[in-house]
Every structure is written in structure tokens, then in C-alpha cells.
Motif scaffolding. Sequence first.
Motif, PDB file in Angstrom:
ATOM      1  N   VAL A   1      39.747  60.352  11.660  1.00 17.51           N
ATOM      2  CA  VAL A   1      38.707  59.445  12.191  1.00 17.51           C
ATOM      3  C   VAL A   1      38.666  58.859  13.982  1.00 17.51           C
ATOM      4  O   VAL A   1      37.788  58.970  14.275  1.00 17.51           O
ATOM      5  CB  VAL A   1      38.545  57.926  11.351  1.00 17.51           C
ATOM      6  CG1 VAL A   1      37.749  56.693  12.261  1.00 17.51           C
ATOM      7  CG2 VAL A   1      37.859  58.629  10.045  1.00 17.51           C
ATOM      8  N   ARG A   2      40.100  58.482  14.504  1.00 16.19           N
ATOM      9  CA  ARG A   2      40.242  58.137  15.765  1.00 16.19           C
ATOM     10  C   ARG A   2      39.589  59.929  16.585  1.00 16.19           C
ATOM     11  O   ARG A   2      39.326  59.621  17.435  1.00 16.19           O
ATOM     12  CB  ARG A   2      41.729  58.298  15.809  1.00 16.19           C
ATOM     13  CG  ARG A   2      42.444  58.351  17.704  1.00 16.19           C
ATOM     14  CD  ARG A   2      43.964  57.639  17.358  1.00 16.19           C
ATOM     15  NE  ARG A   2      44.248  57.246  18.672  1.00 16.19           N
ATOM     16  CZ  ARG A   2      44.159  57.749  20.421  1.00 16.19           C
ATOM     17  NH1 ARG A   2      44.642  59.518  19.377  1.00 16.19           N
ATOM     18  NH2 ARG A   2      44.482  57.594  21.439  1.00 16.19           N
ATOM     19  N   ARG A   3      40.164  60.664  16.553  1.00 16.16           N
ATOM     20  CA  ARG A   3      39.742  61.976  17.258  1.00 16.16           C
ATOM     21  C   ARG A   3      38.261  62.015  16.827  1.00 16.16           C
ATOM     22  O   ARG A   3      37.997  62.463  17.760  1.00 16.16           O
ATOM     23  CB  ARG A   3      40.223  63.394  16.418  1.00 16.16           C
ATOM     24  CG  ARG A   3      41.954  63.381  17.094  1.00 16.16           C
ATOM     25  CD  ARG A   3      41.808  64.757  16.778  1.00 16.16           C
ATOM     26  NE  ARG A   3      42.576  64.947  15.559  1.00 16.16           N
ATOM     27  CZ  ARG A   3      43.256  65.142  14.599  1.00 16.16           C
ATOM     28  NH1 ARG A   3      44.712  64.567  15.301  1.00 16.16           N
ATOM     29  NH2 ARG A   3      43.550  65.353  13.299  1.00 16.16           N
ATOM     30  N   GLY A   4      37.733  62.406  15.979  1.00 20.11           N
ATOM     31  CA  GLY A   4      36.054  61.692  15.794  1.00 20.11           C
ATOM     32  C   GLY A   4      35.660  60.756  16.593  1.00 20.11           C
ATOM     33  O   GLY A   4      34.415  61.250  17.446  1.00 20.11           O
ATOM     34  N   ALA A   5      35.870  59.503  16.891  1.00 24.93           N
ATOM     35  CA  ALA A   5      35.319  58.259  17.561  1.00 24.93           C
ATOM     36  C   ALA A   5      36.024  58.547  18.893  1.00 24.93           C
ATOM     37  O   ALA A   5      34.617  58.799  19.595  1.00 24.93           O
ATOM     38  CB  ALA A   5      36.491  57.702  17.260  1.00 24.93           C
TER      39      ALA A   5
ATOM     40  N   GLY B   1      36.978  51.925  10.447  1.00 28.29           N
ATOM     41  CA  GLY B   1      36.253  51.280   9.307  1.00 28.29           C
ATOM     42  C   GLY B   1      36.303  52.329   8.224  1.00 28.29           C
ATOM     43  O   GLY B   1      35.875  52.766   6.989  1.00 28.29           O
ATOM     44  N   LEU B   2      36.301  53.918   8.818  1.00 20.70           N
ATOM     45  CA  LEU B   2      35.481  55.208   8.480  1.00 20.70           C
ATOM     46  C   LEU B   2      36.827  55.596   7.360  1.00 20.70           C
ATOM     47  O   LEU B   2      36.811  55.801   6.674  1.00 20.70           O
ATOM     48  CB  LEU B   2      34.974  55.885   8.792  1.00 20.70           C
ATOM     49  CG  LEU B   2      33.647  55.719   9.745  1.00 20.70           C
ATOM     50  CD1 LEU B   2      33.448  56.947  10.652  1.00 20.70           C
ATOM     51  CD2 LEU B   2      32.646  56.383   8.994  1.00 20.70           C
TER      52      LEU B   2
ATOM     53  N   VAL C   1      25.842  50.997   9.263  1.00 21.93           N
ATOM     54  CA  VAL C   1      25.366  49.939   9.961  1.00 21.93           C
ATOM     55  C   VAL C   1      27.010  48.969  11.188  1.00 21.93           C
ATOM     56  O   VAL C   1      26.463  49.648  11.820  1.00 21.93           O
ATOM     57  CB  VAL C   1      25.093  48.419   9.052  1.00 21.93           C
ATOM     58  CG1 VAL C   1      24.880  47.414  10.388  1.00 21.93           C
ATOM     59  CG2 VAL C   1      24.488  48.131   8.486  1.00 21.93           C
ATOM     60  N   GLY C   2      28.037  49.290  10.329  1.00 22.76           N
ATOM     61  CA  GLY C   2      28.702  49.062  11.950  1.00 22.76           C
ATOM     62  C   GLY C   2      29.262  50.361  12.329  1.00 22.76           C
ATOM     63  O   GLY C   2      29.709  50.256  13.480  1.00 22.76           O
ATOM     64  N   VAL C   3      29.127  51.922  11.945  1.00 21.43           N
ATOM     65  CA  VAL C   3      29.171  53.219  12.774  1.00 21.43           C
ATOM     66  C   VAL C   3      27.844  52.462  14.079  1.00 21.43           C
ATOM     67  O   VAL C   3      28.451  53.320  15.037  1.00 21.43           O
ATOM     68  CB  VAL C   3      29.320  54.109  12.408  1.00 21.43           C
ATOM     69  CG1 VAL C   3      29.308  55.352  12.546  1.00 21.43           C
ATOM     70  CG2 VAL C   3      30.018  54.070  11.315  1.00 21.43           C
ATOM     71  N   ALA C   4      26.971  52.275  13.280  1.00 25.71           N
ATOM     72  CA  ALA C   4      25.761  52.162  14.781  1.00 25.71           C
ATOM     73  C   ALA C   4      26.079  51.228  15.760  1.00 25.71           C
ATOM     74  O   ALA C   4      25.705  51.569  16.494  1.00 25.71           O
ATOM     75  CB  ALA C   4      24.355  51.593  13.773  1.00 25.71           C
ATOM     76  N   ASP C   5      26.659  50.030  14.647  1.00 26.50           N
ATOM     77  CA  ASP C   5      26.746  49.102  15.893  1.00 26.50           C
ATOM     78  C   ASP C   5      28.132  49.332  17.435  1.00 26.50           C
ATOM     79  O   ASP C   5      27.655  48.960  18.368  1.00 26.50           O
ATOM     80  CB  ASP C   5      27.139  47.852  15.394  1.00 26.50           C
ATOM     81  CG  ASP C   5      26.998  46.698  15.943  1.00 26.50           C
ATOM     82  OD1 ASP C   5      26.489  45.636  17.266  1.00 26.50           O
ATOM     83  OD2 ASP C   5      28.465  45.920  16.125  1.00 26.50           O
ATOM     84  N   ASP C   6      29.238  49.533  16.318  1.00 26.15           N
ATOM     85  CA  ASP C   6      30.500  50.544  17.320  1.00 26.15           C
ATOM     86  C   ASP C   6      29.920  51.671  18.100  1.00 26.15           C
ATOM     87  O   ASP C   6      29.914  51.462  19.388  1.00 26.15           O
ATOM     88  CB  ASP C   6      31.273  50.925  15.933  1.00 26.15           C
ATOM     89  CG  ASP C   6      32.198  49.775  15.612  1.00 26.15           C
ATOM     90  OD1 ASP C   6      32.050  48.158  15.684  1.00 26.15           O
ATOM     91  OD2 ASP C   6      32.791  50.230  14.766  1.00 26.15           O
TER      92      ASP C   6
ATOM     93  N   GLY D   1      36.755  48.719  14.184  1.00 27.95           N
ATOM     94  CA  GLY D   1      35.320  47.870  14.339  1.00 27.95           C
ATOM     95  C   GLY D   1      34.942  47.187  13.664  1.00 27.95           C
ATOM     96  O   GLY D   1      34.966  46.653  12.781  1.00 27.95           O
ATOM     97  N   ASP D   2      33.586  46.936  13.690  1.00 24.87           N
ATOM     98  CA  ASP D   2      32.678  46.573  12.541  1.00 24.87           C
ATOM     99  C   ASP D   2      32.486  46.684  11.567  1.00 24.87           C
ATOM    100  O   ASP D   2      32.159  46.717  10.435  1.00 24.87           O
ATOM    101  CB  ASP D   2      31.205  45.921  13.536  1.00 24.87           C
ATOM    102  CG  ASP D   2      30.837  44.723  14.549  1.00 24.87           C
ATOM    103  OD1 ASP D   2      32.189  44.337  14.370  1.00 24.87           O
ATOM    104  OD2 ASP D   2      30.032  44.538  14.671  1.00 24.87           O
ATOM    105  N   THR D   3      32.547  48.377  11.544  1.00 22.93           N
ATOM    106  CA  THR D   3      32.882  49.207  10.394  1.00 22.93           C
ATOM    107  C   THR D   3      33.755  48.673   9.369  1.00 22.93           C
ATOM    108  O   THR D   3      33.381  48.489   8.752  1.00 22.93           O
ATOM    109  CB  THR D   3      33.196  50.731  10.896  1.00 22.93           C
ATOM    110  OG1 THR D   3      32.053  51.092  11.795  1.00 22.93           O
ATOM    111  CG2 THR D   3      32.648  51.543  10.128  1.00 22.93           C
ATOM    112  N   GLY D   4      34.953  48.579  10.162  1.00 24.74           N
ATOM    113  CA  GLY D   4      36.076  47.912   9.238  1.00 24.74           C
ATOM    114  C   GLY D   4      36.123  46.719   9.033  1.00 24.74           C
ATOM    115  O   GLY D   4      35.967  46.072   7.519  1.00 24.74           O
TER     116      GLY D   4
END
Length: 408
Positions: free
Chosen positions: A22-26, A50-51, A93-98, A225-228
Motif C-alpha cells: 500500500v505504501r508503494r501504491g500511495a 487504511g487500505l 471516502v477516506g482514499v478520496a480525502d487522503d 490517513g482518514d482511510t484508516g
Amino acid sequence: MREYLFVLIIAAAVTYLLTPLVRRGAIAVGAQHAARDRDVHKVPTPLLGGLAMYGGLAAGLLVAGRLTYLQQAFPSPRTVEGLLLAGGLLVVVGVADDRWEIGAVSKLAGQILAGGIVAWSGAYLNWLPLPGGEEYVLEPDLSYTLTILIVVVTINAVNFIDGLDGLAAGIVGISALAYMVYSYVLNNSVGIPSESVPAVVSAVLAGICIGFLPHNFHPAKIFMGDTGSMLLGLLLAYGPISSAASLDQNILVSYDLGPVNRFPTILPLLLPVGILVIPYLDLVLAVIRRTMAGKSPFSADRQHLHHRLQDMGHSHRQSVLLMYLWAALFSSLVVGLSLLRIKLIWFIIVTVVAMAALLLATAPRLRWWHSPGDHKHRRLADGPARSPQPASAATHAAAAASPPVPGG
């Protein structure tokens, strides 16, 4: 207990292994928290942790549903479906906000909808305890409204404490372990299969926190993030809500429950307050502080409890560990009140001694055996103090609006 521990380990392992991916994807999609003058971290730090947590949640629930001992805990497929659907919604929602920083109203709408999904899945608060062993049965509309309110407030309480590396994951993990112990003992005492659900969810929640912490503890390699933070808040609220939904409080006052005493009658409501007393207190103080100053309750500031600990002279890691200790103290006190049968005077003595010791550890100026300036020489591995600057924003703690209160 071994089934719950197995589920915990599965959730922890999956979360731990997914986090680097996930870190690499972010980094690839540009979902990073830029370093600012008032932050502790000095380079952009990836978000979206959070993913990985959601992956651990899905793995833990799917494994639990296939264990013979726990299969009876899920009488309806809506239990797992509701959790995964509500959690998935908050993750989106969290991914969109992050990544793009959506507005406060949009996040609030997502949180309310997630709370509605939880109620649809069968987990809702349908009664309240009254003095004298009585109960107040809630009308359906009021029951669903109160359930959604608890979910939204808990989500934002977790978001509030996500202001230092590892802080939110550690405190939520401690709280989840405490509630897992309580739910396990209660389930064995009353013999209601559905009471295993809060224990399973708490085990999964503890697991994803434990799996994420090695990557998130200071210096953090990734932020949730807000995701988590929203996902953790949802799961933390789910335990007490689902416990109350499946528990007839008359059972607690009509039968001999062995090691469980009368306090479980109110613990489904008392536990989240006792366990999350620190973030709830921080939330209330922030709203009062900002309102009295003529500011919006959603405006960011540098007066949260974890900021005050750093201003006292504690390093980043010391501040986090001290808040872990406070969370462990409150959690053990509330759970111990329901599980232990000792004289009240001894319970009070142990509580006072523990709180006094933690207070001395928290406030260096109270240590009369040290000179007033000793607390200034305290940094361990975090480098010099940054008292004019706030602590790490971990998961955009400085974002002004995580409704109905700020995210840090």
C-alpha cells in the motif's frame, strides 16, 4: 480463546504484509502528507494505510466465519456483509480525502451512511439500562439514530487522536484487546453464541492495529490517513453496539454469572466511554476551546493532549507511550470492574496508586525530587524539543474538517 487469538494473528499478519504494498501504491498515486514547518516528519509521508487495515479486516472476518467454534456466532450473513460494506464505504471516502481532500460534509455523509449500514446489518442499540435493574426500550427510529450517532462520534474521536506516529493505532489496539477480554468472559458466562461477534470484531481490530504499528510507529513510514482512522472508529464502535443488540439485560440480573457481576448491565454503554475517555475528552475540550475563542470547531490548532505532553518536555515516543499507558489504565479499570470480585476499597487503592504513578510520569514538574529544570534534559531518540511546533500530523491532523469535529 485460541480461536480469537488465531483470528487476531491472521488479521495482524495480513495487515503487516499488505502495508508495504500500500505504501508503494500511495507514493505512485501521489497520496502523501507533505512535510510542513509544524510537523515532526521532514519528508512527504505516504497515506492510505487504511487500505492494508481493510485487507486485514476482510481476512480476519472470513477466517472467523470458517472456524467451527465461531460459525454459530454469525447467524446472519448480514453481520459480515454489513461490516465489510460499511468499512469499504469509509475506505473509499477516506482514499478520496487522503488523495484529493474532499469536504467535511462529504465525509460526514459517508460516516452517517456507514452507521446506517451497521444498523441494517442487525447491530443497533435497542435498549438503555435504568437504575434498579430496569430497562428503557428504544423505538426503532430512535434506536437507529442513536446507533448512527455513536458510530459518527467514535469515528471522529479516533480521528482526533491520530496526531502522533502510532498513537491512534496503539490506543485503539489497547481498547480492542480490553473489549475482547470482556466479550469473551461475558460470552462464556451467558452462553449466547451471538455474543461472540463483539469478541471476534475486537480480535480483528486488535490484529489490524498490531500489524500496522511496526510501519507507523515513530518515525512512521506510512500514515493510516482518514482511510484508516475512520475504519478503526467504525470497528471500535461496533463492538459495544453489537453486544447490546444481542444481549437481553434481564439475563445479567436474573442468573448467577460466576465471575461476571452486575456491572455488565451497563458496560456495553460504559466501556466505549471508559476506553476512549482520552480522545472523547480531547474532542470536547477542543470544541469548547475553539468556540470560546470565536473559531470554528473544525479549525485546527496545536492544543490537543498529545501536543501538551510534548510541551511538557516529553519526546515524540515518550508522549505516545504515556498515552498508551493512560489508555491501558482506563481500559483495565473499566473491564476489571466487571470481571473482578474484590473488595471495593482494594480496587480504589490500586486505582489511585496507578493514576498517581502515571501522573508523575506524565507531568515532570510534579516530581519534587528533581530540580525544576531537570525535565528539559529528556530527549531520548527523537532529537531536540520543538515546543513551538506541533506534533506530527500523522494522518493529516491539521486538516480542518473531519466532521463533526476536526481530525487533529
